[in-house]
Design a protein around this motif. Sequence first.
Motif, PDB file in Angstrom:
ATOM      1  N   LYS A  58       0.818  -1.216   0.000  1.00 53.81           N
ATOM      2  CA  LYS A  58       0.000   0.000   0.000  1.00 53.81           C
ATOM      3  C   LYS A  58       0.849   1.261   0.000  1.00 53.81           C
ATOM      4  CE  LYS A  58      -3.781   2.331   2.396  1.00 53.81           C
ATOM      5  NZ  LYS A  58      -4.786   2.278   3.469  1.00 53.81           N
ATOM      6  N   THR A  59       1.858   1.328   0.838  1.00 52.47           N
ATOM      7  CA  THR A  59       2.755   2.480   0.884  1.00 52.47           C
ATOM      8  C   THR A  59       4.194   1.996   0.757  1.00 52.47           C
ATOM      9  OG1 THR A  59       3.060   2.437   3.291  1.00 52.47           O
ATOM     10  CG2 THR A  59       1.162   3.685   2.441  1.00 52.47           C
ATOM     11  N   ASP A  97      -8.628   4.602   0.316  1.00 52.96           N
ATOM     12  CA  ASP A  97      -7.601   5.131  -0.588  1.00 52.96           C
ATOM     13  C   ASP A  97      -8.196   6.113  -1.591  1.00 52.96           C
ATOM     14  OD1 ASP A  97      -6.031   3.389   0.775  1.00 52.96           O
ATOM     15  OD2 ASP A  97      -5.400   2.200  -0.948  1.00 52.96           O
ATOM     16  N   ASP A 138      11.807  12.649   3.588  1.00 50.68           N
ATOM     17  CA  ASP A 138      10.645  13.522   3.517  1.00 50.68           C
ATOM     18  C   ASP A 138      11.073  14.972   3.318  1.00 50.68           C
ATOM     19  OD1 ASP A 138       9.432  11.173   4.091  1.00 50.68           O
ATOM     20  OD2 ASP A 138       8.384  11.849   5.890  1.00 50.68           O
ATOM     21  N   LYS A 165     -11.386   7.051   5.316  1.00 53.43           N
ATOM     22  CA  LYS A 165      -9.977   6.655   5.336  1.00 53.43           C
ATOM     23  C   LYS A 165      -9.658   5.680   4.208  1.00 53.43           C
ATOM     24  CE  LYS A 165      -8.993   7.494  10.225  1.00 53.43           C
ATOM     25  NZ  LYS A 165      -8.434   6.938  11.473  1.00 53.43           N
ATOM     26  N   ASP A 214       0.197   9.272  -0.183  1.00 54.43           N
ATOM     27  CA  ASP A 214       1.227   9.230   0.848  1.00 54.43           C
ATOM     28  C   ASP A 214       2.512   9.882   0.342  1.00 54.43           C
ATOM     29  OD1 ASP A 214       2.398   8.166   3.423  1.00 54.43           O
ATOM     30  OD2 ASP A 214       3.610   7.004   2.015  1.00 54.43           O
ATOM     31  N   GLU A 216       2.157  13.695   0.446  1.00 54.00           N
ATOM     32  CA  GLU A 216       2.311  14.241   1.794  1.00 54.00           C
ATOM     33  C   GLU A 216       3.786  14.235   2.213  1.00 54.00           C
ATOM     34  OE1 GLU A 216      -0.241  14.887   4.471  1.00 54.00           O
ATOM     35  OE2 GLU A 216      -1.722  15.155   2.867  1.00 54.00           O
ATOM     36  N   ARG A 217       4.496  13.177   1.872  1.00 57.70           N
ATOM     37  CA  ARG A 217       5.911  13.083   2.234  1.00 57.70           C
ATOM     38  C   ARG A 217       6.764  14.076   1.432  1.00 57.70           C
ATOM     39  NH1 ARG A 217       8.039   7.000   2.902  1.00 57.70           N
ATOM     40  NH2 ARG A 217       9.790   8.243   3.657  1.00 57.70           N
ATOM     41  N   LYS A 245      -4.918  10.833   1.268  1.00 57.36           N
ATOM     42  CA  LYS A 245      -3.541  10.695   1.763  1.00 57.36           C
ATOM     43  C   LYS A 245      -3.223   9.262   2.175  1.00 57.36           C
ATOM     44  CE  LYS A 245      -4.635  12.010   6.556  1.00 57.36           C
ATOM     45  NZ  LYS A 245      -4.327  12.987   7.641  1.00 57.36           N
ATOM     46  N   TYR A 246      -4.239   8.416   2.232  1.00 59.28           N
ATOM     47  CA  TYR A 246      -4.033   7.021   2.619  1.00 59.28           C
ATOM     48  C   TYR A 246      -3.651   6.143   1.425  1.00 59.28           C
ATOM     49  CZ  TYR A 246      -6.487   8.783   6.696  1.00 59.28           C
ATOM     50  OH  TYR A 246      -6.855   9.537   7.788  1.00 59.28           O
ATOM     51  N   SER A 247      -3.771   6.673   0.207  1.00 60.94           N
ATOM     52  CA  SER A 247      -3.368   5.922  -0.984  1.00 60.94           C
ATOM     53  C   SER A 247      -1.861   5.994  -1.140  1.00 60.94           C
ATOM     54  CB  SER A 247      -4.053   6.497  -2.226  1.00 60.94           C
ATOM     55  OG  SER A 247      -3.577   7.814  -2.486  1.00 60.94           O
ATOM     56  N   TYR A 248      -1.319   5.140  -1.998  1.00 58.68           N
ATOM     57  CA  TYR A 248       0.126   5.120  -2.227  1.00 58.68           C
ATOM     58  C   TYR A 248       0.641   6.476  -2.710  1.00 58.68           C
ATOM     59  CZ  TYR A 248       4.269   4.456  -5.199  1.00 58.68           C
ATOM     60  OH  TYR A 248       5.480   4.601  -5.820  1.00 58.68           O
TER      61      TYR A 248
END
Length: 297
Positions: free
Chosen positions: A130-131, A212, A163, A210, A194, A197-198, A188-191
């Motif tokens: 996922k991530t 994806d 990051d 929550k 994420d 955000e990073r 932000k929960y998808s690959y």
Amino acid sequence: MSKKQIRLLSLCFVLLLILAGGWLWLAFSQSNASDDAKSYKRVVTTTNAQTQVFDQLGIKQVVGVATPGEKQSVPKRYKNLPQVGNHVSPNIEKIVSLKPDAVYVDEALVDDYQKKLSSDNIHTEILNFKTVADLQNSITSLGKAYNKPIKAAEMKHELDLKDTSTKKHPKVLLLMGMPGGSFLAGTKYSYVGDLIERAGGKVVTTSSSKSDYVQPNTEQIAKEQPDVIITMAHAMDQSVFDSFKTEFKSDSWKNIKAVKENHVYQAKEPTFSMTANMNAPKAFKQIQTWLADSEKN
């Protein structure tokens, strides 16, 4: 023999004991780690990301691989192996005919395979890609299972991302398009969410879910006024990206900040995908560039 020589010999002996103990501990810990994981003699991969990981680890037990996408390819090691489709159109009959000991399925796509394979008594092993962090953990686990710990450690290191530290956090809308013109908003929960955000961005959330990907809320999008829009295609990428271009010319989109300032980008395969893969560092760098460009205005 002098007292000084005796003390020196004693010190060397102690150091040898410490080193020997360290090696014994390392061997014991590696042995225990291997005992926690399980390998199989005949395995099938069901995503291109899995195939790439198994190839780089040098796993020879693969007897069937996922059919690659339009801009993907099968590694040379597995080039002549049967292809078993993908989660959109899995070829269950082909998988069963290969008589695998285990079929590896992605955690996010497990429902596409598990029910169908369980009826044929085919064992499935779930991998979480996922991530990037999840991918790294899965690589470590596979390295233990197939006795490739050193290569797994090298691959894990390749995926270490630093990051982005920035005062500005551009608002980013992530859209996943499907053939036919429909699309979903990534969270932000998808690959890729994420990665955004990073990279210092802030994913525009159109729902409190929550999941994806969620149904987009156009009113919320207009209110948020994203600085950047990143589009992806679930399949038939050229058709999907053409649909996005048409969509962004409509009245509901042409006044969105990212559209007006021409900060709409296409996240294409093989650099980008639905789940984490070994191209993550390249995708991360690309996102950093897009966000940096948006801040120049």
